[in-house]
Every structure is written in structure tokens, then in C-alpha cells.
Scaffold this motif. Structure first.
Motif, PDB file in Angstrom:
ATOM      1  N   LEU A 128      -6.118 -16.275  12.637  1.00 56.66           N
ATOM      2  CA  LEU A 128      -7.241 -15.516  13.177  1.00 56.66           C
ATOM      3  C   LEU A 128      -7.303 -15.592  14.695  1.00 56.66           C
ATOM      4  CD1 LEU A 128     -10.139 -16.079  10.628  1.00 56.66           C
ATOM      5  CD2 LEU A 128      -8.354 -14.349  10.690  1.00 56.66           C
ATOM      6  N   GLN A 129      -6.616 -16.553  15.263  1.00 61.57           N
ATOM      7  CA  GLN A 129      -6.546 -16.627  16.734  1.00 61.57           C
ATOM      8  C   GLN A 129      -5.230 -16.053  17.255  1.00 61.57           C
ATOM      9  OE1 GLN A 129      -8.276 -20.612  18.214  1.00 61.57           O
ATOM     10  NE2 GLN A 129      -7.563 -20.993  16.136  1.00 61.57           N
ATOM     11  N   ARG A 130      -4.466 -15.431  16.353  1.00 57.45           N
ATOM     12  CA  ARG A 130      -3.135 -14.876  16.688  1.00 57.45           C
ATOM     13  C   ARG A 130      -2.244 -15.941  17.302  1.00 57.45           C
ATOM     14  NH1 ARG A 130      -3.501  -9.131  16.874  1.00 57.45           N
ATOM     15  NH2 ARG A 130      -5.624  -8.450  16.517  1.00 57.45           N
ATOM     16  N   ARG A 131      -2.279 -17.115  16.732  1.00 58.46           N
ATOM     17  CA  ARG A 131      -1.470 -18.201  17.281  1.00 58.46           C
ATOM     18  C   ARG A 131      -0.369 -18.649  16.335  1.00 58.46           C
ATOM     19  NH1 ARG A 131      -5.757 -22.393  19.665  1.00 58.46           N
ATOM     20  NH2 ARG A 131      -3.898 -23.609  20.049  1.00 58.46           N
ATOM     21  N   VAL A 132      -0.103 -17.879  15.263  1.00 58.98           N
ATOM     22  CA  VAL A 132       1.063 -18.188  14.433  1.00 58.98           C
ATOM     23  C   VAL A 132       2.290 -17.657  15.172  1.00 58.98           C
ATOM     24  CG1 VAL A 132      -0.110 -18.252  12.200  1.00 58.98           C
ATOM     25  CG2 VAL A 132       0.704 -16.082  13.084  1.00 58.98           C
TER      26      VAL A 132
END
Ligand code: ZN
Length: 262
Positions: A128-132
Motif C-alpha cells: 500500500l506504500q508502493r514499497r514492494v
């Protein structure tokens, strides 16, 4: 202002301490710790004001004067402390809630109450934080990457593509919704942002939708990693079966709300 903000016989007007409603008057007062009774005795609070009188201070003065006149305060009654809550009484839960007074609420907070293994919720928190570490993020850090989506091999791999726009992923969402007899987890609409769509699933009151959204997203990520790192892949049918098996494992582990209702 001579009226103390905590020693009051009555709840503060409009729910706010006087010093917050009239900060200029509070600043201009020489006796900031007087009780209400002392301040009202012979209108002492008027003589406690000092300094230059600005137009705003004058307006505040008139407003507070009207409020004080409109109050029927008995000087014989002792002041009491009141806790800042609806009931005016202290409780542990009201103290806990007070810590978050005025703070912004992050959509990420919806993840933690959902039933799912901690590693899956942590993954969702990153997603959800686009941190993958999808290819677009690896590109940004100049790290080795495969550029194309490992599932459809057509587009740049981004979180929005991998979990919402990718035709391969969309088929998994659709068929999982059918296989799990739960249409609420069908694929997001094409114009939905992947992440806001996922948040809406987590934020609702439907606990089953929240858990299954995390489960399908997690299994899509595992399939992506299987292809990138192990050079193996499942078909859409294979992954849908795997998701159904995993949902049953979650039920055995305690997620009773995932039991199918025919
Ligand atoms: Zn794709």
C-alpha cells in the motif's frame, strides 16, 4: 485572562478551554491561575488585564464579558476537575483516544485488524506504500530487474499493474472470487488505482473480504517471485487452486470467518 482553564465549576463553553477560545485575553491576564470564583468575584478578571488594547483584544473582551454574564455561577460551589471526554470522567480508553486527538489517520491502519498471518499483513503494508520491489522500484534504485511483468510479460512491472491491471492477475482475482464463492474480491475496475481499491476492501466491515484480499495479493506476489527467482510457474488454474487450499489452511489456523456459507 483571570479565568483558570482547568479549575472550573462548569464544563468549558463550546467544549474548549477559555484560554484556547480567547488566547489574547489569556496572554494579557496577569493572574492566569485564578479560579473562576475568584475571577468573577467583583469582576476581578477585568482588573487583571494589562498591556496595550488592540481591536481584536477588545472584541474578545466583549465576547467573554457576554459569556460570563450569561453564566449563572454559584461562588459557594467548589471548583472541580473535569476530564476532557464526553462524560467528563477519566477512563483508560479515553486517555488512549486522547493521544490521537487531531492526528491524521493513515489508511494503513486498516491492515492490522484484518485476520491474516503477520508476514502477509506486513507485505500488504509495504504494497500500500508502493514499497514492494517491483521492476519500476528496482529501476529507480538502478538494481538488476526483469523490467516486464513476470505474469503477463507485456508491461513494465509496477504495483498497480501487477495487482490490478495485469490481465493474468485479473483472471486470478475473477476465478478466485468464483472458487471461494465470494464475489466481493473480484478484480478491481480498470480505472481504479490498485492501492485505493485494496484499501477500500480492507477498510470495510467485511472481515472476509479483507482477509481474502490480502491472501490473493500475497499469492500473486509469491507466484511473481516463483517465476523471477525459481524459474517455475503455475497456470492460472494452478494458482487459483493454491489460493483455495491456502484459504482452508487459514480457516484451520483460526480464521473461522472464512468458512464458506453456501
Ligand atoms: Zn502483467
Amino acid at each position: 485572562m483571570a479565568v483558570s482553564t482547568i479549575m472550573m465549576q462548569k464544563p468549558s463553553w463550546a467544549g474548549e478551554p477559555l484560554r484556547r477560545q480567547w488566547p489574547l485575553l489569556f496572554e494579557a491576564s496577569r493572574r492566569k491561575n485564578k479560579t473562576v470564583a475568584d475571577a468573577l468575584d467583583d469582576d476581578h478578571w477585568l482588573t487583571d488585564l494589562r498591556g496595550r488594547v488592540s481591536p481584536q483584544l477588545l472584541l474578545d473582551f466583549v465576547a467573554l464579558r457576554q459569556v460570563v454574564r450569561g453564566c449563572n455561577i454559584d461562588p459557594q460551589v467548589e471548583d472541580i476537575f473535569r476530564w476532557k471526554s464526553a462524560s467528563g470522567v477519566y477512563s483508560a480508553s479515553s486517555a488512549y483516544a486522547l493521544q490521537f486527538d487531531g492526528s491524521a489517520k493513515s489508511p494503513l491502519r486498516h491492515i492490522w485488524p484484518a485476520w491474516a498471518p503477520p508476514k502477509c499483513k506486513f507485505f500488504m503494508w509495504l504494497l500500500l506504500q508502493r514499497r514492494v520491489f517491483t521492476a519500476d522500484r528496482l529501476l529507480r534504485f538502478r538494481m538488476p530487474n526483469q523490467y516486464f511483468c513476470a505474469l503477463c510479460r507485456r508491461n513494465l512491472e509496477t504495483p498497480a499493474h501487477l495487482f490490478a491491471e495485469c490481465p493474468w492477475s485479473r483472471e486470478v482475482w475473477e476465478r478466485s472470487a468464483f472458487s471461494l464463492s465470494y464475489p466481493a474480491i473480484r478484480a478491481p475496475d480498470a480505472d481504479d488505482l490498485a492501492l485505493s481499491w485494496a484499501v477500500s476492501k480492507l477498510a470495510g466491515t467485511d472481515r472476509r473480504a479483507a482477509s481474502l484480499t490480502i491472501l490473493v495479493a500475497w499469492e500473486l506476489w509469491r507466484e511473481r517471485n516463483r517465476r523471477v527467482f525459481c524459474n517455475k510457474e503455475l497456470s492460472v488454474s494452478g494458482l487459483v487452486h493454491l489460493i483455495a487450499d491456502e484459504a482452508n489452511s487459514w480457516v484451520l489456523a483460526g480464521a473461522r470467518h472464512l468458512v464458506r456459507r453456501e
